[in-house]
Motif scaffolding. Structure first.
Motif, PDB file in Angstrom:
ATOM      1  N   PRO A 173       0.465  -1.217   0.272  1.00 32.53           N
ATOM      2  CA  PRO A 173       0.235  -0.272  -0.191  1.00 32.53           C
ATOM      3  C   PRO A 173       0.265   1.147  -0.180  1.00 32.53           C
ATOM      4  CG  PRO A 173      -0.979  -1.399   1.713  1.00 32.53           C
ATOM      5  CD  PRO A 173       0.064  -2.276   0.977  1.00 32.53           C
ATOM      6  N   GLU A 174       1.823   0.986   0.401  1.00 32.02           N
ATOM      7  CA  GLU A 174       3.378   2.397   0.947  1.00 32.02           C
ATOM      8  C   GLU A 174       3.575   3.092  -0.773  1.00 32.02           C
ATOM      9  OE1 GLU A 174       6.135   1.940   3.312  1.00 32.02           O
ATOM     10  OE2 GLU A 174       4.893   1.879   5.157  1.00 32.02           O
ATOM     11  N   ALA A 180       0.882   7.908  -4.810  1.00 31.16           N
ATOM     12  CA  ALA A 180      -0.769   8.922  -5.600  1.00 31.16           C
ATOM     13  C   ALA A 180       0.323  10.239  -5.365  1.00 31.16           C
ATOM     14  CB  ALA A 180      -1.466   8.970  -4.436  1.00 31.16           C
ATOM     15  N   THR A 181       1.499  10.697  -3.907  1.00 30.07           N
ATOM     16  CA  THR A 181       1.551  12.174  -4.106  1.00 30.07           C
ATOM     17  C   THR A 181       2.638  12.724  -5.058  1.00 30.07           C
ATOM     18  OG1 THR A 181       3.854  10.343  -3.073  1.00 30.07           O
ATOM     19  CG2 THR A 181       1.483  10.809  -1.523  1.00 30.07           C
ATOM     20  N   MET A 182       3.225  11.447  -5.724  1.00 27.30           N
ATOM     21  CA  MET A 182       3.227  11.653  -6.904  1.00 27.30           C
ATOM     22  C   MET A 182       2.836  11.889  -8.041  1.00 27.30           C
ATOM     23  SD  MET A 182       6.926   9.323  -6.822  1.00 27.30           S
ATOM     24  CE  MET A 182       8.110   9.710  -8.030  1.00 27.30           C
ATOM     25  N   LEU A 187      -4.667   5.234 -13.732  1.00 27.87           N
ATOM     26  CA  LEU A 187      -4.556   3.715 -14.762  1.00 27.87           C
ATOM     27  C   LEU A 187      -2.994   3.606 -14.770  1.00 27.87           C
ATOM     28  CD1 LEU A 187      -5.043   2.607 -17.750  1.00 27.87           C
ATOM     29  CD2 LEU A 187      -4.876   4.791 -18.839  1.00 27.87           C
ATOM     30  N   GLN A 188      -1.948   4.735 -14.213  1.00 26.52           N
ATOM     31  CA  GLN A 188      -0.648   5.022 -14.416  1.00 26.52           C
ATOM     32  C   GLN A 188      -0.169   3.896 -13.205  1.00 26.52           C
ATOM     33  OE1 GLN A 188      -0.369   9.060 -13.865  1.00 26.52           O
ATOM     34  NE2 GLN A 188       1.484   9.070 -15.879  1.00 26.52           N
ATOM     35  N   THR A 189      -0.554   4.131 -12.513  1.00 21.93           N
ATOM     36  CA  THR A 189      -0.417   3.266 -10.896  1.00 21.93           C
ATOM     37  C   THR A 189      -0.528   1.372 -11.948  1.00 21.93           C
ATOM     38  OG1 THR A 189      -1.366   4.788  -9.760  1.00 21.93           O
ATOM     39  CG2 THR A 189      -1.156   2.958  -8.763  1.00 21.93           C
TER      40      THR A 189
END
Length: 286
Positions: A173-174, A180-182, A187-189
Motif C-alpha cells: 500500500p505504501e 499518488a503523492t507523485m 491508470l499509471q499506477t
C-alpha cells in the motif's frame, strides 16, 4: 555459511548476492539441475519395462515401452494430426481464459461490489465437475471445436483469475500512496506498479492453468469428437489397443510438460528479477 566455490559481490546484514552466471555456466547449472528429474523418468521407464518383461501384468493390459514407442513411430502422421488438434484447442482455450481471467481480476480488485458478487459464482462454477456438464456443451455447440475450447476455458479460468487477484492485491500500500503523492493517476499506477507486481502470481497461475487446459480439451474430446487425442484414446480403449492407448496418454502428457516449460521460460525472460531471486541469486550468510 556460504557453500564452497560461491563468489560474492557484496553483503548487507548477512545477505550476500551471487555474481551473475555466464551463458556456459548457466547451461552447466541447468544440466546439473535437470539430471534428477531425468534420472527419475529413466527409473520409471525401467520399472515399466521390468514389469512387462517379468510378465507381472499381461501385455494386453500394460504394453511394454518398446511396443508403445513402436506404435508411436509406426503412425507418426496419425498421432501428429490428432496431437495438433488437441494442442490447438488447448492454446485457444488457454488464451481466452487468460484474457477473460485477467480482465475479471482487474474489475474485481477495483470494485468490491463486483468481487463480492462474482467470487461466489466463480467458486460455484469451479466445483462443478466439468465432465458432468461437457455433454451439455456438445448438445448446445455441436461436435466441432467449440465445446472443447469452452471446457478448456472453464477449467483454466479459475487459477488465472485467482492468482491475478492475489497478485494485484499483494502490492505494498505504501507504493500506491507514494505513486499518488507523485501525481500518478489510477491508470499509471496500474501500468507501472500493480500490473508488474502481479506478474509473478499470474505466471504461477498460468503454470497450473496450462496443464488443466490440456485436460479440459481432452475431456471435451471424450464426450464427442472425431479427432484429437481424446478421440484416439477412446478409439484405442474400445478396440482394446493398449499400445495406442498408452501412446495417446504419453503424447498428452508431453503436451502438458512442453507447455509448462514454455510458460516457465517466458517467466524467466519477462521477469528476470523474480527468476533470479528464486534461482539462488541471493543467499544468506547466517
Amino acid at each position: 555459511m556460504v557453500s564452497q566455490g560461491t563468489t560474492l559481490s557484496g553483503s548487507v546484514a548477512g545477505v550476500a548476492e551471487r555474481e551473475r552466471l555466464g551463458p556456459g555456466e548457466r547451461v552447466r547449472d541447468a544440466l546439473g539441475r535437470s539430471w534428477r528429474p531425468v534420472a527419475l523418468l529413466l527409473a520409471c521407464l525401467a520399472a515399466w519395462w521390468g514389469i512387462t518383461v517379468l510378465r507381472l501384468v499381461e501385455p494386453y493390459l500394460v504394453p511394454s515401452p518398446v511396443t508403445t514407442l513402436r506404435v508411436m513411430s509406426g503412425k507418426p502422421g496419425y498421432l501428429w494430426h490428432h496431437t495438433w488438434v488437441t494442442t490447438y484447442e488447448t492454446l485457444l482455450g488457454l488464451g481466452i481464459a487468460v484474457a477473460i481471467g485477467v480482465l475479471a481480476a482487474v474489475v474485481m480488485v477495483y470494485s468490491t461490489a463486483v468481487e463480492r458478487t462474482l467470487y461466489p459464482v466463480l467458486l460455484f462454477a469451479q466445483v462443478i465437475p466439468k465432465i458432468a456438464i461437457a455433454p451439455l456443451f456438445v448438445v448446445w455447440l455441436g461436435f466441432g471445436i467449440a465445446p472443447k475450447v469452452v471446457i478448456a476455458v472453464l477449467i483454466a479460468f479459475f487459477p488465472v483469475v485467482i492468482s491475478m487477484v492475489t497478485g494485484l492485491k499483494a502490492v505494498d500500500p505504501e507504493m500506491i500512496e507514494l505513486s499518488a503523492t507523485m501525481g500518478a493517476g489510477p491508470l499509471q499506477t496500474f501500468a507501472k506498479i500493480r500490473f508488474p507486481a502481479s506478474l509473478p502470481h499470474l505466471f504461477a497461475g498460468l503454470k497450473v492453468a496450462v496443464t488443466l487446459a490440456v485436460t479440459g480439451a481432452v475431456v471435451g474430446e471424450f464426450v464427442g469428437a472425431n479427432q484429437g487425442l481424446g478421440y484416439v484414446i477412446l478409439q484405442a480403449n474400445g478396440n482394446l489397443d493398449t499400445p495406442m492407448l498408452f501412446a495417446g496418454l504419453l503424447v498428452m502428457s508431453m503436451i502438458g510438460v512442453v507447455l509448462f516449460v514454455i510458460v516457465e521460460l517466458a517467466e524467466k525472460l519477462l521477469l528476470p528479477w523474480h527468476a533470479s531471486r528464486r534461482g539462488d541469486a541471493v543467499t544468506t550468510t547466517y
